[in-house]
Scaffold this motif. Structure first.
Motif, short mmCIF file in Angstrom:
data_model
loop_
_atom_site.label_atom_id
_atom_site.label_comp_id
_atom_site.label_asym_id
_atom_site.label_seq_id
_atom_site.Cartn_x
_atom_site.Cartn_y
_atom_site.Cartn_z
N UNK A 60 0.74 -0.90 0.05
CA UNK A 60 -0.14 -0.02 -0.10
C UNK A 60 0.89 1.44 -0.01
N UNK A 61 2.00 1.29 0.91
CA UNK A 61 2.62 2.43 0.92
C UNK A 61 3.36 2.37 -0.59
N UNK A 62 3.76 1.55 -1.31
CA UNK A 62 4.54 1.59 -2.30
C UNK A 62 3.56 2.30 -3.35
N UNK A 63 2.07 1.98 -3.43
CA UNK A 63 1.31 2.55 -4.34
C UNK A 63 1.06 3.80 -3.85
N UNK A 64 1.09 4.49 -2.64
CA UNK A 64 0.79 5.66 -2.20
C UNK A 64 2.38 6.53 -2.68
N UNK A 65 3.38 5.78 -2.60
CA UNK A 65 4.68 6.70 -2.88
C UNK A 65 4.77 6.69 -4.49
N UNK A 66 4.41 5.93 -4.98
CA UNK A 66 4.37 6.02 -6.60
C UNK A 66 3.50 7.16 -7.04
N UNK A 67 2.14 7.37 -6.60
CA UNK A 67 1.41 8.23 -6.84
C UNK A 67 1.80 9.63 -6.43
N UNK A 68 2.65 9.82 -5.25
CA UNK A 68 3.19 10.92 -4.82
C UNK A 68 4.42 11.39 -5.52
N UNK A 69 5.29 10.61 -6.15
CA UNK A 69 6.28 10.63 -6.93
C UNK A 69 5.85 11.16 -8.42
N UNK A 70 4.64 10.61 -8.87
CA UNK A 70 4.27 11.07 -10.13
C UNK A 70 3.80 12.59 -9.96
N UNK A 71 3.33 12.66 -8.85
CA UNK A 71 2.68 14.15 -8.57
C UNK A 71 3.50 15.29 -8.44
N UNK A 72 4.62 14.69 -7.80
CA UNK A 72 6.03 15.68 -7.65
C UNK A 72 6.71 16.00 -9.11
N UNK A 73 6.54 14.93 -10.07
CA UNK A 73 7.25 15.04 -11.41
C UNK A 73 6.43 16.04 -12.16
N UNK A 74 5.14 15.83 -11.88
CA UNK A 74 4.21 16.66 -12.71
C UNK A 74 4.41 18.28 -12.20
N UNK A 75 4.66 18.43 -10.87
CA UNK A 75 4.97 19.86 -10.32
C UNK A 75 6.34 20.31 -10.91
N UNK A 76 7.23 19.44 -11.00
CA UNK A 76 8.56 19.92 -11.75
C UNK A 76 8.39 20.20 -13.08
N UNK A 77 7.59 19.46 -13.87
CA UNK A 77 7.54 19.98 -15.15
C UNK A 77 6.68 21.11 -15.42
N UNK A 78 5.69 21.34 -14.53
CA UNK A 78 5.02 22.56 -14.59
C UNK A 78 5.71 23.71 -14.40
N UNK A 79 6.72 23.56 -13.28
CA UNK A 79 7.62 24.56 -12.97
C UNK A 79 8.30 25.32 -14.11
N UNK A 80 8.91 24.44 -14.94
CA UNK A 80 9.50 25.07 -16.08
C UNK A 80 11.09 25.47 -15.81
#
Length: 307
Positions: A60-80
């Protein structure tokens, strides 16, 4: 220090899975073989239950971690601009235009903010030519200042997470310019509009500067770089008293000349900062697209032997 070294989760799971854990030193004192077998079977079942619970939890933690990692990656891409100076030394970062421009903007804005907070009543006494109205504006401001911070926090998080750094800086410069314009208009409605915008802008400004520092300079040097920005802003904030003296001695209490001067300085530095980040973010975006295209070509390129 503990007697035994700390263990990773993987080591703990491997230890729990070890069947030798079913055998205890106390077993040698149990003479009844049937009872001994039952004890070891209970230990085995307990051990397997613990392993199952740990494995399930890690899943369960791994799935949550994957989702959080994906969200962080999106933030990084959005930042520019994420990571543009990550890995550089603090000295290299400090001597860059990324640091110089944000520091100049921060210094000017902090002086403007603190000067307005300290002199709001005297400013509006002159602008409105009415002591009672100035006191009324001041009283409303005293209530709105902390309230604005509470109201603005959720919106600030949404803006910083879902928009680019360029957009955030443009918003800061635009709001600062609007506050400067409203601050020199001799109307009661302008005073109230100025208060509303100011109390929302203030927490956004402080949060956006730290967000910029984290995204541009990275967390490894964050304390040094961001600390230096705020330290310089704090030291140069002593000019606030000089501005107050200039207003009363040279301009007869009229706050408009000083406010216009600060407005022009903030606008000039703000436009330079936004223009610089716009240029660099576009360049960084092109480089990333070229790297992705190069990687795609290498993936699609057939081997020399035709395989």
């Amino acid at each position: 220090m503990p007697k035994n070294s700390y263990k990773t989760v993987g080591e703990l799971v491997a230890q729990a899975e070890d069947p030798s854990n079913d055998v205890h030193p106390i077993d040698q004192h149990v003479s009844d073989e049937g009872r001994l077998a039952r004890l070891r079977e209970e230990r085995r079942q307990h051990r397997e239950s613990v392993v199952s619970e740990i494995t399930s939890l890690l899943g369960r933690k791994g799935e949550e971690g994957d989702k959080q990692t994906q969200a962080e990656e999106r933030k990084k891409q959005i930042s520019g601009v994420w990571g543009v100076l990550h890995g550089r030394s603090a000295f290299q970062q400090i001597k860059s235009l990324w640091f110089i421009l944000i520091t100049l903007f921060t210094v000017i804005q902090m002086v403007r903010i603190n000067y307005f907070v300290a002199t709001i009543r005297t400013q509006y006494e002159h602008l409105l030519s009415d002591h009672q109205k100035a006191v009324q504006v001041n009283n409303i401001f005293d209530v709105a200042l902390p309230l604005g911070g509470v109201i603005a926090i959720p919106m600030i998080g949404l803006v910083l997470d879902s928009t680019s750094t360029l957009f955030v800086l443009t918003l800061l410069v635009s709001a600062a310019t609007a506050i400067g314009i409203l601050g020199v208009l001799p109307y009661l409605w302008a005073a109230y509009a100025n208060i509303v915008l100011f109390v929302l802008y203030r927490p956004l400004y402080y949060t956006a500067v730290s967000d910029y520092a984290a995204k541009v300079f990275g967390f490894h040097t964050f304390g040094k770089v961001y600390g230096l920005i705020i330290c310089l802003a704090g030291i140069l904030n002593f000019f606030q008293s000089a501005l107050d003296a200039l207003t009363h001695k040279n301009f007869g209490g009229d706050p408009i000349p000083v406010n216009v001067m600060l407005l022009v300085m903030a606008l000039a530095v703000g436009v330079a900062l936004v223009g610089f980040v716009w240029y660099k973010s576009r360049k960084l975006g092109r480089e990333r697209l070229e790297d992705e295209a190069e990687g795609a070509r290498e993936t699609l390129m057939p081997e020399p032997n035709g395989e």
